[in-house]
Enzyme design. Structure first.
Site, PDB file in Angstrom:
ATOM      1  N   THR A   1       0.837  -1.192   0.000  1.00  0.00           N
ATOM      2  CA  THR A   1       0.000   0.000   0.000  1.00  0.00           C
ATOM      3  C   THR A   1       0.875   1.246   0.000  1.00  0.00           C
ATOM      4  O   THR A   1       1.943   1.272   0.622  1.00  0.00           O
ATOM      5  CB  THR A   1      -0.942   0.067   1.220  1.00  0.00           C
ATOM      6  OG1 THR A   1      -0.172   0.304   2.402  1.00  0.00           O
ATOM      7  CG2 THR A   1      -1.731  -1.227   1.373  1.00  0.00           C
ATOM      8  N   GLU A   2       0.399   2.251  -0.704  1.00  0.00           N
ATOM      9  CA  GLU A   2       1.144   3.500  -0.824  1.00  0.00           C
ATOM     10  C   GLU A   2       1.418   4.142   0.529  1.00  0.00           C
ATOM     11  O   GLU A   2       2.437   4.805   0.730  1.00  0.00           O
ATOM     12  CB  GLU A   2       0.343   4.455  -1.718  1.00  0.00           C
ATOM     13  CG  GLU A   2       0.984   5.793  -1.970  1.00  0.00           C
ATOM     14  CD  GLU A   2       0.079   6.701  -2.771  1.00  0.00           C
ATOM     15  OE1 GLU A   2      -0.015   7.889  -2.439  1.00  0.00           O
ATOM     16  OE2 GLU A   2      -0.555   6.213  -3.738  1.00  0.00           O
ATOM     17  N   ASN A   3       0.500   3.939   1.484  1.00  0.00           N
ATOM     18  CA  ASN A   3       0.668   4.567   2.784  1.00  0.00           C
ATOM     19  C   ASN A   3       1.546   3.756   3.743  1.00  0.00           C
ATOM     20  O   ASN A   3       1.659   4.085   4.911  1.00  0.00           O
ATOM     21  CB  ASN A   3      -0.694   4.862   3.428  1.00  0.00           C
ATOM     22  CG  ASN A   3      -1.599   3.655   3.487  1.00  0.00           C
ATOM     23  OD1 ASN A   3      -1.621   2.828   2.589  1.00  0.00           O
ATOM     24  ND2 ASN A   3      -2.367   3.543   4.554  1.00  0.00           N
TER      25      ASN A   3
ATOM     26  N   SER B   1       7.907   3.604   1.237  1.00  0.00           N
ATOM     27  CA  SER B   1       6.893   3.054   0.339  1.00  0.00           C
ATOM     28  C   SER B   1       7.099   3.574  -1.076  1.00  0.00           C
ATOM     29  O   SER B   1       7.047   2.811  -2.047  1.00  0.00           O
ATOM     30  CB  SER B   1       5.493   3.428   0.843  1.00  0.00           C
ATOM     31  OG  SER B   1       4.506   2.947  -0.039  1.00  0.00           O
TER      32      SER B   1
END
Length: 206
Positions: A42-44, A84
Site C-alpha cells: 500500500t502507498e501509505n 513506500s
C-alpha cells in the site's frame, strides 16, 4: 465490476508484489486466493495487506491508501511513506492496478486530471506506480456515462505516464496493449468487431 476484480485477481501471477490503486482496484484484494503468494503493497506504508475489513475486524488505524479499513496477513510489515515510494519508484513492484480516465491504444495513461477547470487534480502516487511497476494493469469501465470510449487512439487528458500500460480490464473486454494496438484477450457480450466499431480504431487484428 466485482466480477472483473475476480478476473484480474486470477490473472495476477502467483508470488507477485502488487499495488492496488485507490477506488475500484482495491476490491481485487477480496478475490486473491490464500495460496497465491501475492503480497499487497500500500502507498501509505504496508506490505502483506489482506482483504477489506468488516464488522469487528475494522481497525480505524489500519487502512489502505484510499482510507478503506483493511486486514493484515501474517508477516505484515509497516514502514515510512518515503520508503513506500522508494519501493514504487525503484522497480520493486511486479504489478500495479490503476483506474483511468483514458488509456491510449499505445499504452499511454491519463488518470489524474480531466483538464476541466472545475475538476480537482489528484495524482497521488499514480505517476510513481506507472513508471516503477514492471506491469501496469488498468481497471475501468470501457465507456463514460455519455458513451465516450476510455480506450482511445490518443489521450486528450493530461498524461500520467507514456506507454506504460500493458493490459486494460473493462466491463466489456480485456485488452492487451501490443505494438500494433489493443488486442482483445477476452470479451463479455461483445465481439472484437463490435468493439472496434465503437472504439474508433486502434484494435489490433487477431
Amino acid at each position: 465490476m466485482d466480477e472483473l476484480a475476480a478476473v484480474i485477481a486470477r490473472d495476477i501471477p502467483d508470488g507477485s508484489y502488487v499495488n492496488l490503486g485507490i477506488g475500484l482496484p482495491t476490491t481485487i484484494a477480496d478475490h486473491l486466493s490464500a495460496d497465491s503468494g501475492v503480497v499487497l503493497h500500500t502507498e501509505n506504508g504496508m506490505l502483506n495487506m489482506g482483504p477489506a475489513a468488516v464488522g469487528d475486524a475494522i481497525d480505524p488505524d489500519l487502512t489502505n491508501a484510499g482510507k478503506v479499513p483493511v486486514t493484515e496477513l501474517p508477516g505484515a510489515a509497516y514502514f515510512h511513506h518515503a520508503d513506500s515510494f522508494a519501493m514504487m519508484r525503484g522497480g520493486h513492484l511486479d504489478v500495479c492496478v490503476l483506474g483511468a480516465f483514458q488509456v491510449s491504444t499505445a499504452g499511454d495513461l491519463a488518470n489524474w486530471h480531466t483538464g476541466g477547470p472545475d475538476d480537482i487534480p489528484a495524482v497521488g502516487g499514480a505517476m510513481d506506480l506507472a513508471i516503477g511497476a514492471k506491469d501496469v494493469y488498468v481497471m475501468t469501465k470501457l465507456f463514460t456515462r455519455t458513451g465516450a470510449p476510455k480506450l482511445v487512439p490518443s489521450c486528450t487528458y493530461p498524461l500520467t505516464g507514456v506507454r506504460c500500460v500493458s493490459r486494460v480490464y473493462t466491463d466489456h473486454a480485456t485488452f492487451e496493449i501490443t505494438p500494433n494496438g489493443a488486442l482483445v484477450q477476452e470479451s463479455w457480450g461483445s465481439t472484437a468487431a463490435d468493439l472496434a466499431a465503437r472504439l474508433d480504431g486502434g484494435i489490433a487484428p487477431g
